[in-house]
Design a protein around this motif. Structure first.
Motif, PDB file in Angstrom:
ATOM      1  N   LYS A 266       0.822  -1.225   0.000  1.00 20.65           N
ATOM      2  CA  LYS A 266       0.000   0.000   0.000  1.00 20.65           C
ATOM      3  C   LYS A 266       0.854   1.272   0.000  1.00 20.65           C
ATOM      4  O   LYS A 266       0.334   2.350  -0.262  1.00 20.65           O
ATOM      5  N   HIS A 267       2.171   1.139   0.296  1.00 22.87           N
ATOM      6  CA  HIS A 267       3.043   2.306   0.294  1.00 22.87           C
ATOM      7  C   HIS A 267       3.907   2.405  -0.965  1.00 22.87           C
ATOM      8  O   HIS A 267       4.750   3.294  -1.061  1.00 22.87           O
ATOM      9  N   ALA A 268       3.704   1.481  -1.916  1.00 19.37           N
ATOM     10  CA  ALA A 268       4.594   1.452  -3.094  1.00 19.37           C
ATOM     11  C   ALA A 268       4.564   2.791  -3.849  1.00 19.37           C
ATOM     12  O   ALA A 268       5.553   3.196  -4.453  1.00 19.37           O
ATOM     13  N   GLY A 269       3.443   3.512  -3.755  1.00 20.49           N
ATOM     14  CA  GLY A 269       3.314   4.815  -4.427  1.00 20.49           C
ATOM     15  C   GLY A 269       4.295   5.840  -3.887  1.00 20.49           C
ATOM     16  O   GLY A 269       4.522   6.870  -4.515  1.00 20.49           O
ATOM     17  N   ARG A 270       4.871   5.592  -2.684  1.00 21.42           N
ATOM     18  CA  ARG A 270       5.815   6.557  -2.106  1.00 21.42           C
ATOM     19  C   ARG A 270       7.239   6.336  -2.597  1.00 21.42           C
ATOM     20  O   ARG A 270       8.127   7.113  -2.268  1.00 21.42           O
ATOM     21  N   ARG A 271       7.469   5.244  -3.306  1.00 26.32           N
ATOM     22  CA  ARG A 271       8.832   4.989  -3.783  1.00 26.32           C
ATOM     23  C   ARG A 271       9.262   6.063  -4.762  1.00 26.32           C
ATOM     24  O   ARG A 271       8.457   6.546  -5.561  1.00 26.32           O
ATOM     25  N   LEU A 272      10.543   6.372  -4.713  1.00 25.70           N
ATOM     26  CA  LEU A 272      11.066   7.453  -5.544  1.00 25.70           C
ATOM     27  C   LEU A 272      11.114   7.071  -7.029  1.00 25.70           C
ATOM     28  O   LEU A 272      10.714   7.842  -7.895  1.00 25.70           O
ATOM     29  N   LEU A 273      11.623   5.869  -7.308  1.00 29.61           N
ATOM     30  CA  LEU A 273      11.924   5.512  -8.703  1.00 29.61           C
ATOM     31  C   LEU A 273      10.683   4.956  -9.405  1.00 29.61           C
ATOM     32  O   LEU A 273      10.564   3.766  -9.640  1.00 29.61           O
ATOM     33  N   GLN A 274       9.770   5.852  -9.699  1.00 29.01           N
ATOM     34  CA  GLN A 274       8.474   5.562 -10.327  1.00 29.01           C
ATOM     35  C   GLN A 274       8.525   6.009 -11.792  1.00 29.01           C
ATOM     36  O   GLN A 274       9.369   6.825 -12.148  1.00 29.01           O
ATOM     37  N   PRO A 275       7.545   5.564 -12.610  1.00 28.51           N
ATOM     38  CA  PRO A 275       7.520   6.018 -14.012  1.00 28.51           C
ATOM     39  C   PRO A 275       7.556   7.544 -14.162  1.00 28.51           C
ATOM     40  O   PRO A 275       8.307   8.081 -14.980  1.00 28.51           O
ATOM     41  N   HIS A 276       6.761   8.252 -13.343  1.00 29.56           N
ATOM     42  CA  HIS A 276       6.718   9.719 -13.442  1.00 29.56           C
ATOM     43  C   HIS A 276       8.114  10.314 -13.180  1.00 29.56           C
ATOM     44  O   HIS A 276       8.547  11.240 -13.866  1.00 29.56           O
ATOM     45  N   PHE A 277       8.814   9.745 -12.167  1.00 27.01           N
ATOM     46  CA  PHE A 277      10.152  10.222 -11.826  1.00 27.01           C
ATOM     47  C   PHE A 277      11.101  10.023 -13.015  1.00 27.01           C
ATOM     48  O   PHE A 277      11.903  10.895 -13.342  1.00 27.01           O
TER      49      PHE A 277
END
Ligand SMILES: C[S@@+](CC[C@H](N)C(=O)[O-])C[C@H]1O[C@@H](n2cnc3c(N)ncnc32)[C@H](O)[C@@H]1O
Length: 310
Positions: A108-119
């Motif tokens: 449920k916290h994966a959205g807080r990871r830095l290395l995301q597609p948007h990043f």
């Protein structure tokens, strides 16, 4: 040595900040600053930049850099995504290091990871052609997540390999090596940019309104929410301040979350609604919306708007 966005033009001119033009490297989440000292020793020819959200770590790193006589490093206290978007010029960086990022292991916290597609889309615009991000982590799941996101972006060639020895001397590297955990490393080489440019967040003059009527008491306040893709605004709480009200607002925009104090208070010319003095947010489109939301709530309580400037 600390960079403050309030005092700098957006984006910054690195040559003016460092007093020289040189290849520019950024470390995201520098913790106690040990790695920046290593980089300064290994690459005296580079200009160094660090971003870190934790104030105590920033103070520690600042002391370390001073102690070690590192003159070509600048630190930013805040979210690296904000720094990248607003302070770093397009294609300004040669190298970005991310050493042992917070893994946010719960699903449920994966959205807080830095290395995301948007990043990765943002990063591709701030890396020079031929530039790269170097990731070192102890967390296999995060490693997989980040390499998959980097590949899926179509903007990076992802090359796993052995970690550079200097990335194994950070505080967290030592901790995990002491526990004999395996360490994962990959270089993300920029191969393209998406069409987006991520222009700096636009800043506006102080938003305010003049209203007429009797202010409701703080007890009459109920949480107000406005959601839109470009900015989410929540008016969270209100307090009585003499005859006026103070309202805490949370404003969420891409790469920027601010908690802002608003006020509604009687003045000579009616009821003034705007930002509380000494609360100095970045006056973004979202902050303007927060003032607008407060005005609408007051209108719903019977006040009339005579003048608005937002
Ligand atoms: C696990 S620690 C690793 C610290 C250091 N790199 C090391 O290897 O010892 C992760 C660091 O990243 C920082 N951090 C997390 N998200 C960040 C962000 N969006 N921007 C800047 N720093 C961030 C945290 O405050 C923390 O200091």
């Amino acid at each position: 040595m600390l960079l403050s966005p309030a005092e700098l033009p957006f984006p910054v001119s690195p040559a003016a900040v460092y007093g020289r033009a040189a290849p520019w490297a950024l470390e995201i989440g520098f913790g106690d600053g040990r790695f920046l000292v290593e980089l300064a020793r290994l690459h005296p020819e580079w200009n160094l930049l660090g971003a870190e959200v934790a104030p105590a770590s920033v103070s520690r790193a600042l002391r370390r850099l001073r102690r070690e006589g590192v003159a070509r490093a600048r630190l930013y206290r805040g979210d690296a995504r904000f720094l990248l978007r607003n302070l770093v010029p397009v294609r300004g960086l040669e190298r970005v290091y991310v050493n042992f990022p917070d893994p946010w292991p719960k699903k449920k916290h994966a959205g807080r990871r830095l290395l995301q597609p948007h990043f990765f889309r943002l990063l591709a615009t701030r890396l020079a052609n031929g530039g790269a991000l170097l990731l070192t982590t102890d967390h296999p799941e995060y490693f997989e997540f980040a390499t998959a996101a980097g590949k899926a972006s179509g903007l990076f060639a992802v090359r796993p390999g052995p970690p550079p020895p200097e990335t194994l001397r950070t505080k967290y590297a030592r901790k995990w090596l002491d526990q004999e955990k395996p360490i994962f490393h990959a270089a993300f080489h920029k191969i393209a940019e998406a069409g987006e440019t991520f222009p700096p967040i636009r800043r506006y003059p102080m938003p305010h309104a003049l209203m007429q009527g009797a202010l409701p008491p703080a007890e009459a306040f109920e949480k107000q929410i406005e959601t839109a893709p470009e900015a989410g605004v929540v008016l969270l709480e209100a307090w009585q301040s003499g005859p006026g009200l103070i309202i805490l607002a949370r404003v969420e925009e891409p790469e920027l979350v601010q908690e802002v104090l608003l006020e509604a208070r009687p003045s000579n010319s009616g009821v003034f609604v705007g930002l509380r003095p000494n609360c100095s947010p970045l006056v973004s489109a979202g902050v303007k919306r927060a003032v607008g939301l407060l005005v609408r709530w007051l209108e719903s309580r019977g006040l009339e708007t005579r003048q608005r400037s937002y």
